[in-house]
Design an enzyme around this catalytic site. Structure first.
Site, PDB file in Angstrom:
ATOM      1  N   LYS A 186       2.353   2.289  -5.093  1.00 33.72           N
ATOM      2  CA  LYS A 186       3.125   1.849  -6.265  1.00 33.72           C
ATOM      3  C   LYS A 186       2.430   2.205  -7.576  1.00 33.72           C
ATOM      4  O   LYS A 186       3.070   2.603  -8.539  1.00 33.72           O
ATOM      5  CB  LYS A 186       3.329   0.325  -6.215  1.00 33.72           C
ATOM      6  CG  LYS A 186       4.209  -0.133  -5.090  1.00 33.72           C
ATOM      7  CD  LYS A 186       4.278  -1.640  -5.014  1.00 33.72           C
ATOM      8  CE  LYS A 186       3.065  -2.310  -4.458  1.00 33.72           C
ATOM      9  NZ  LYS A 186       2.742  -2.046  -3.073  1.00 33.72           N
ATOM     10  N   GLN A 218       2.055  -5.838  -3.118  1.00 40.52           N
ATOM     11  CA  GLN A 218       2.438  -5.949  -1.708  1.00 40.52           C
ATOM     12  C   GLN A 218       3.784  -5.238  -1.473  1.00 40.52           C
ATOM     13  O   GLN A 218       4.078  -4.292  -2.182  1.00 40.52           O
ATOM     14  CB  GLN A 218       2.474  -7.418  -1.243  1.00 40.52           C
ATOM     15  CG  GLN A 218       1.093  -8.070  -1.172  1.00 40.52           C
ATOM     16  CD  GLN A 218       0.626  -8.636  -2.492  1.00 40.52           C
ATOM     17  OE1 GLN A 218       1.363  -9.303  -3.186  1.00 40.52           O
ATOM     18  NE2 GLN A 218      -0.621  -8.377  -2.854  1.00 40.52           N
ATOM     19  N   ASP A 277       0.820  -1.224   0.000  1.00 43.76           N
ATOM     20  CA  ASP A 277       0.000   0.000   0.000  1.00 43.76           C
ATOM     21  C   ASP A 277       0.848   1.266   0.000  1.00 43.76           C
ATOM     22  O   ASP A 277       0.441   2.296   0.543  1.00 43.76           O
ATOM     23  CB  ASP A 277      -0.958   0.026   1.216  1.00 43.76           C
ATOM     24  CG  ASP A 277      -1.779  -1.249   1.309  1.00 43.76           C
ATOM     25  OD1 ASP A 277      -2.294  -1.678   0.268  1.00 43.76           O
ATOM     26  OD2 ASP A 277      -1.891  -1.804   2.411  1.00 43.76           O
ATOM     27  N   HIS A 317      -4.604  -1.694  -6.251  1.00 44.12           N
ATOM     28  CA  HIS A 317      -3.828  -0.576  -6.783  1.00 44.12           C
ATOM     29  C   HIS A 317      -4.786   0.496  -7.292  1.00 44.12           C
ATOM     30  O   HIS A 317      -5.644   0.216  -8.119  1.00 44.12           O
ATOM     31  CB  HIS A 317      -2.921  -1.058  -7.926  1.00 44.12           C
ATOM     32  CG  HIS A 317      -1.848  -1.998  -7.459  1.00 44.12           C
ATOM     33  ND1 HIS A 317      -1.133  -2.797  -8.304  1.00 44.12           N
ATOM     34  CD2 HIS A 317      -1.369  -2.244  -6.227  1.00 44.12           C
ATOM     35  CE1 HIS A 317      -0.252  -3.502  -7.606  1.00 44.12           C
ATOM     36  NE2 HIS A 317      -0.385  -3.182  -6.335  1.00 44.12           N
TER      37      HIS A 317
END
Ligand code: IMP
Length: 427
Positions: free
Chosen positions: A16, A224, A13, A41
């Site tokens: 990205k 992740q 989190d 995402h």
């Protein structure tokens, strides 16, 4: 052109997708290399907010080919739904959304077993996302998994294979005293989506070789974060894939020498969802404030994220493990308005000061953070382009993290929109 890897430096989190989105215009291909529907995402662009779980977020660029790599575990029904959402919003994916024939299939029994296992662990549960990730990777490694290539079998063969796989899964379900799943129904469901899925399945190894020969710009998108890595994270409170640099190789089919740039994404503070050690966790008003301001609720599960100060010990571990030479620092704006900003510089373990991140979760659980602090900056909108326009104390905070980590922050994100990104000189 050497490939770019984007990976999480903390517990996931980190934002990205925003960095992927920002850099995507310079790339031809994006390949997601691990994980599955556990990821969430979010991309905010001129067309609104998009939430991705399995499909690489780079698909939003119309000329980009998006690949779900061999290292992933793919839930085909969740994929169908995610694809449906994209099509509803007129994102044309024809011919440019591809699935590795070597990626594993997440079966309904994997999801069921995930919830049964979590239920059995009670207060020691991992806090999984319930998407069947652990059981799916277990099947992969015990060589009982189905691969996406199985969608290319005949209808009858697929039916037969899914039936056998589900019956096998039911043997585990039985161990928990739970009712078996209907193999017949599940097999019929698979046959029903076969036509949708099978045209996207491709031998990605051959493709990657061709892309390299053609000089394509490849981006590898991680999900992740390093501290959730099955080997290098806070085991057993981890996910079941390699989210760090090794996974980018094994989960994509690229070779180490094909990687030119690895960017580690770090939030300007820290968060974690699910159970497990988190030395800098704030269980007070400051933690609540970061959660509210940073909208720290899971994209996949909606769970509130645990929040805490930036942990330099953990970050250094991630920098070294991944061989990072640059980082992106996200959500700096969330710290605005804090009177004092703390960051963890070392741990106290059983009365001793240590500067390393223990691999042993029992030791890590006993680590207490040793903090340094700096004055914060007012609650104001942060600059959108030029580092020099940031408040002095915000610049000082970024520079301190850079110095202590010995690494350059090439990107600084000051808000969810594409435009709220500061790109440093040489990025
Ligand atoms: P699983 O991946 O669903 O098995 O969950 C294992 C652990 O990883 C749990 O603590 C989850 O909360 C965490 N996790 C899995 N995916 C993500 C993610 O995308 N972001 C943050 N945490 C995650």
């Amino acid at each position: 052109m050497p490939a770019t890897v984007i990976l999480g430096g903390q517990w996931g989190d980190e934002g990205k997708a925003k960095v992927v989105d920002f850099l995507m215009s310079r790339h031809d291909v994006v390949l997601r290399f691990q994980g599955g529907a556990n990821a969430g995402h979010t991309v905010v662009n001129d067309d609104g907010t998009f939430k991705f779980h399995q499909i690489p977020s780079g698909i939003l660029y119309p000329d980009v080919t998006a690949v779900m790599g061999n290292g992933m575990v793919i839930d085909p029904f969740a994929f169908r739904d995610e694809l449906g959402e994209l099509l509803k919003r007129s994102i044309d994916v024809a011919g440019r959304l591809l699935i590795s024939s070597a990626a594993q299939v997440v079966m309904p029994h994997h999801k069921f077993i995930d919830s049964l296992m979590e239920g059995e662990l009670k207060k020691n549960h991992i806090g999984s996302t319930g998407k069947g990730i652990g059981p799916a990777y277990s099947s992969k490694h015990s060589r009982r998994g189905m691969r996406m290539s199985d969608f290319l079998l005949s209808k009858e063969e697929l039916h037969e294979l899914v039936t056998r796989s589900t019956e096998w899964g039911n043997r585990y379900v039985e161990l928990f005293g739970a009712p078996p799943l209907s193999a017949k129904k599940i097999a019929a469901d698979f046959v029903n989506i076969q036509e949708l899925i099978s045209p996207m399945i491709i031998d990605t190894q051959e493709l990657v070789t061709k892309w390299k020969a053609d000089g394509k710009n490849i981006m590898l998108e991680g999900a992740q974060g390093t501290l959730l890595d099955i080997d290098h994270g806070t085991y057993p409170y981890v996910t079941s894939s390699n989210c760090s640099i090794g996974g980018a190789i094994s989960g994509s089919g690229l070779a180490p020498r094909d990687i030119g740039r690895a960017i580690g994404i770090f939030k300007a503070y820290a968060t974690r969802v699910g159970n497990g050690p988190f030395p800098t966790e704030l269980e007070d008003e400051t933690g609540d404030c970061l959660r509210d301001k940073g909208r720290e609720f899971g994209t996949t599960t909606g769970r509130p994220r645990r929040c805490g100060w930036f942990d330099l010990v953990a970050a250094r571990y991630a920098v070294n493990l991944n061989g990072l030479e640059e980082i992106a620092l996200t959500k700096l704006d969330v710290l605005s308005g804090q009177e004092k900003i703390r960051f963890c510089v070392a741990y106290e373990l059983d009365g001793e000061r240590i500067g390393y991140f223990p691999q042993n979760v029992h030791l890590l659980n006993r680590c207490k953070p040793i903090y340094e602090e700096m004055p914060g900056w007012p609650d104001q909108e942060l600059g959108r382009g030029d580092f020099e326009d940031l408040p002095e104390n915000a610049k000082a905070y970024v520079r301190t993290l850079e110095e202590r980590l010995g690494i350059h922050a090439s990107f600084i994100s000051t808000g969810p929109e594409r435009s709220s990104t500061i790109v440093r000189e040489d990025a």
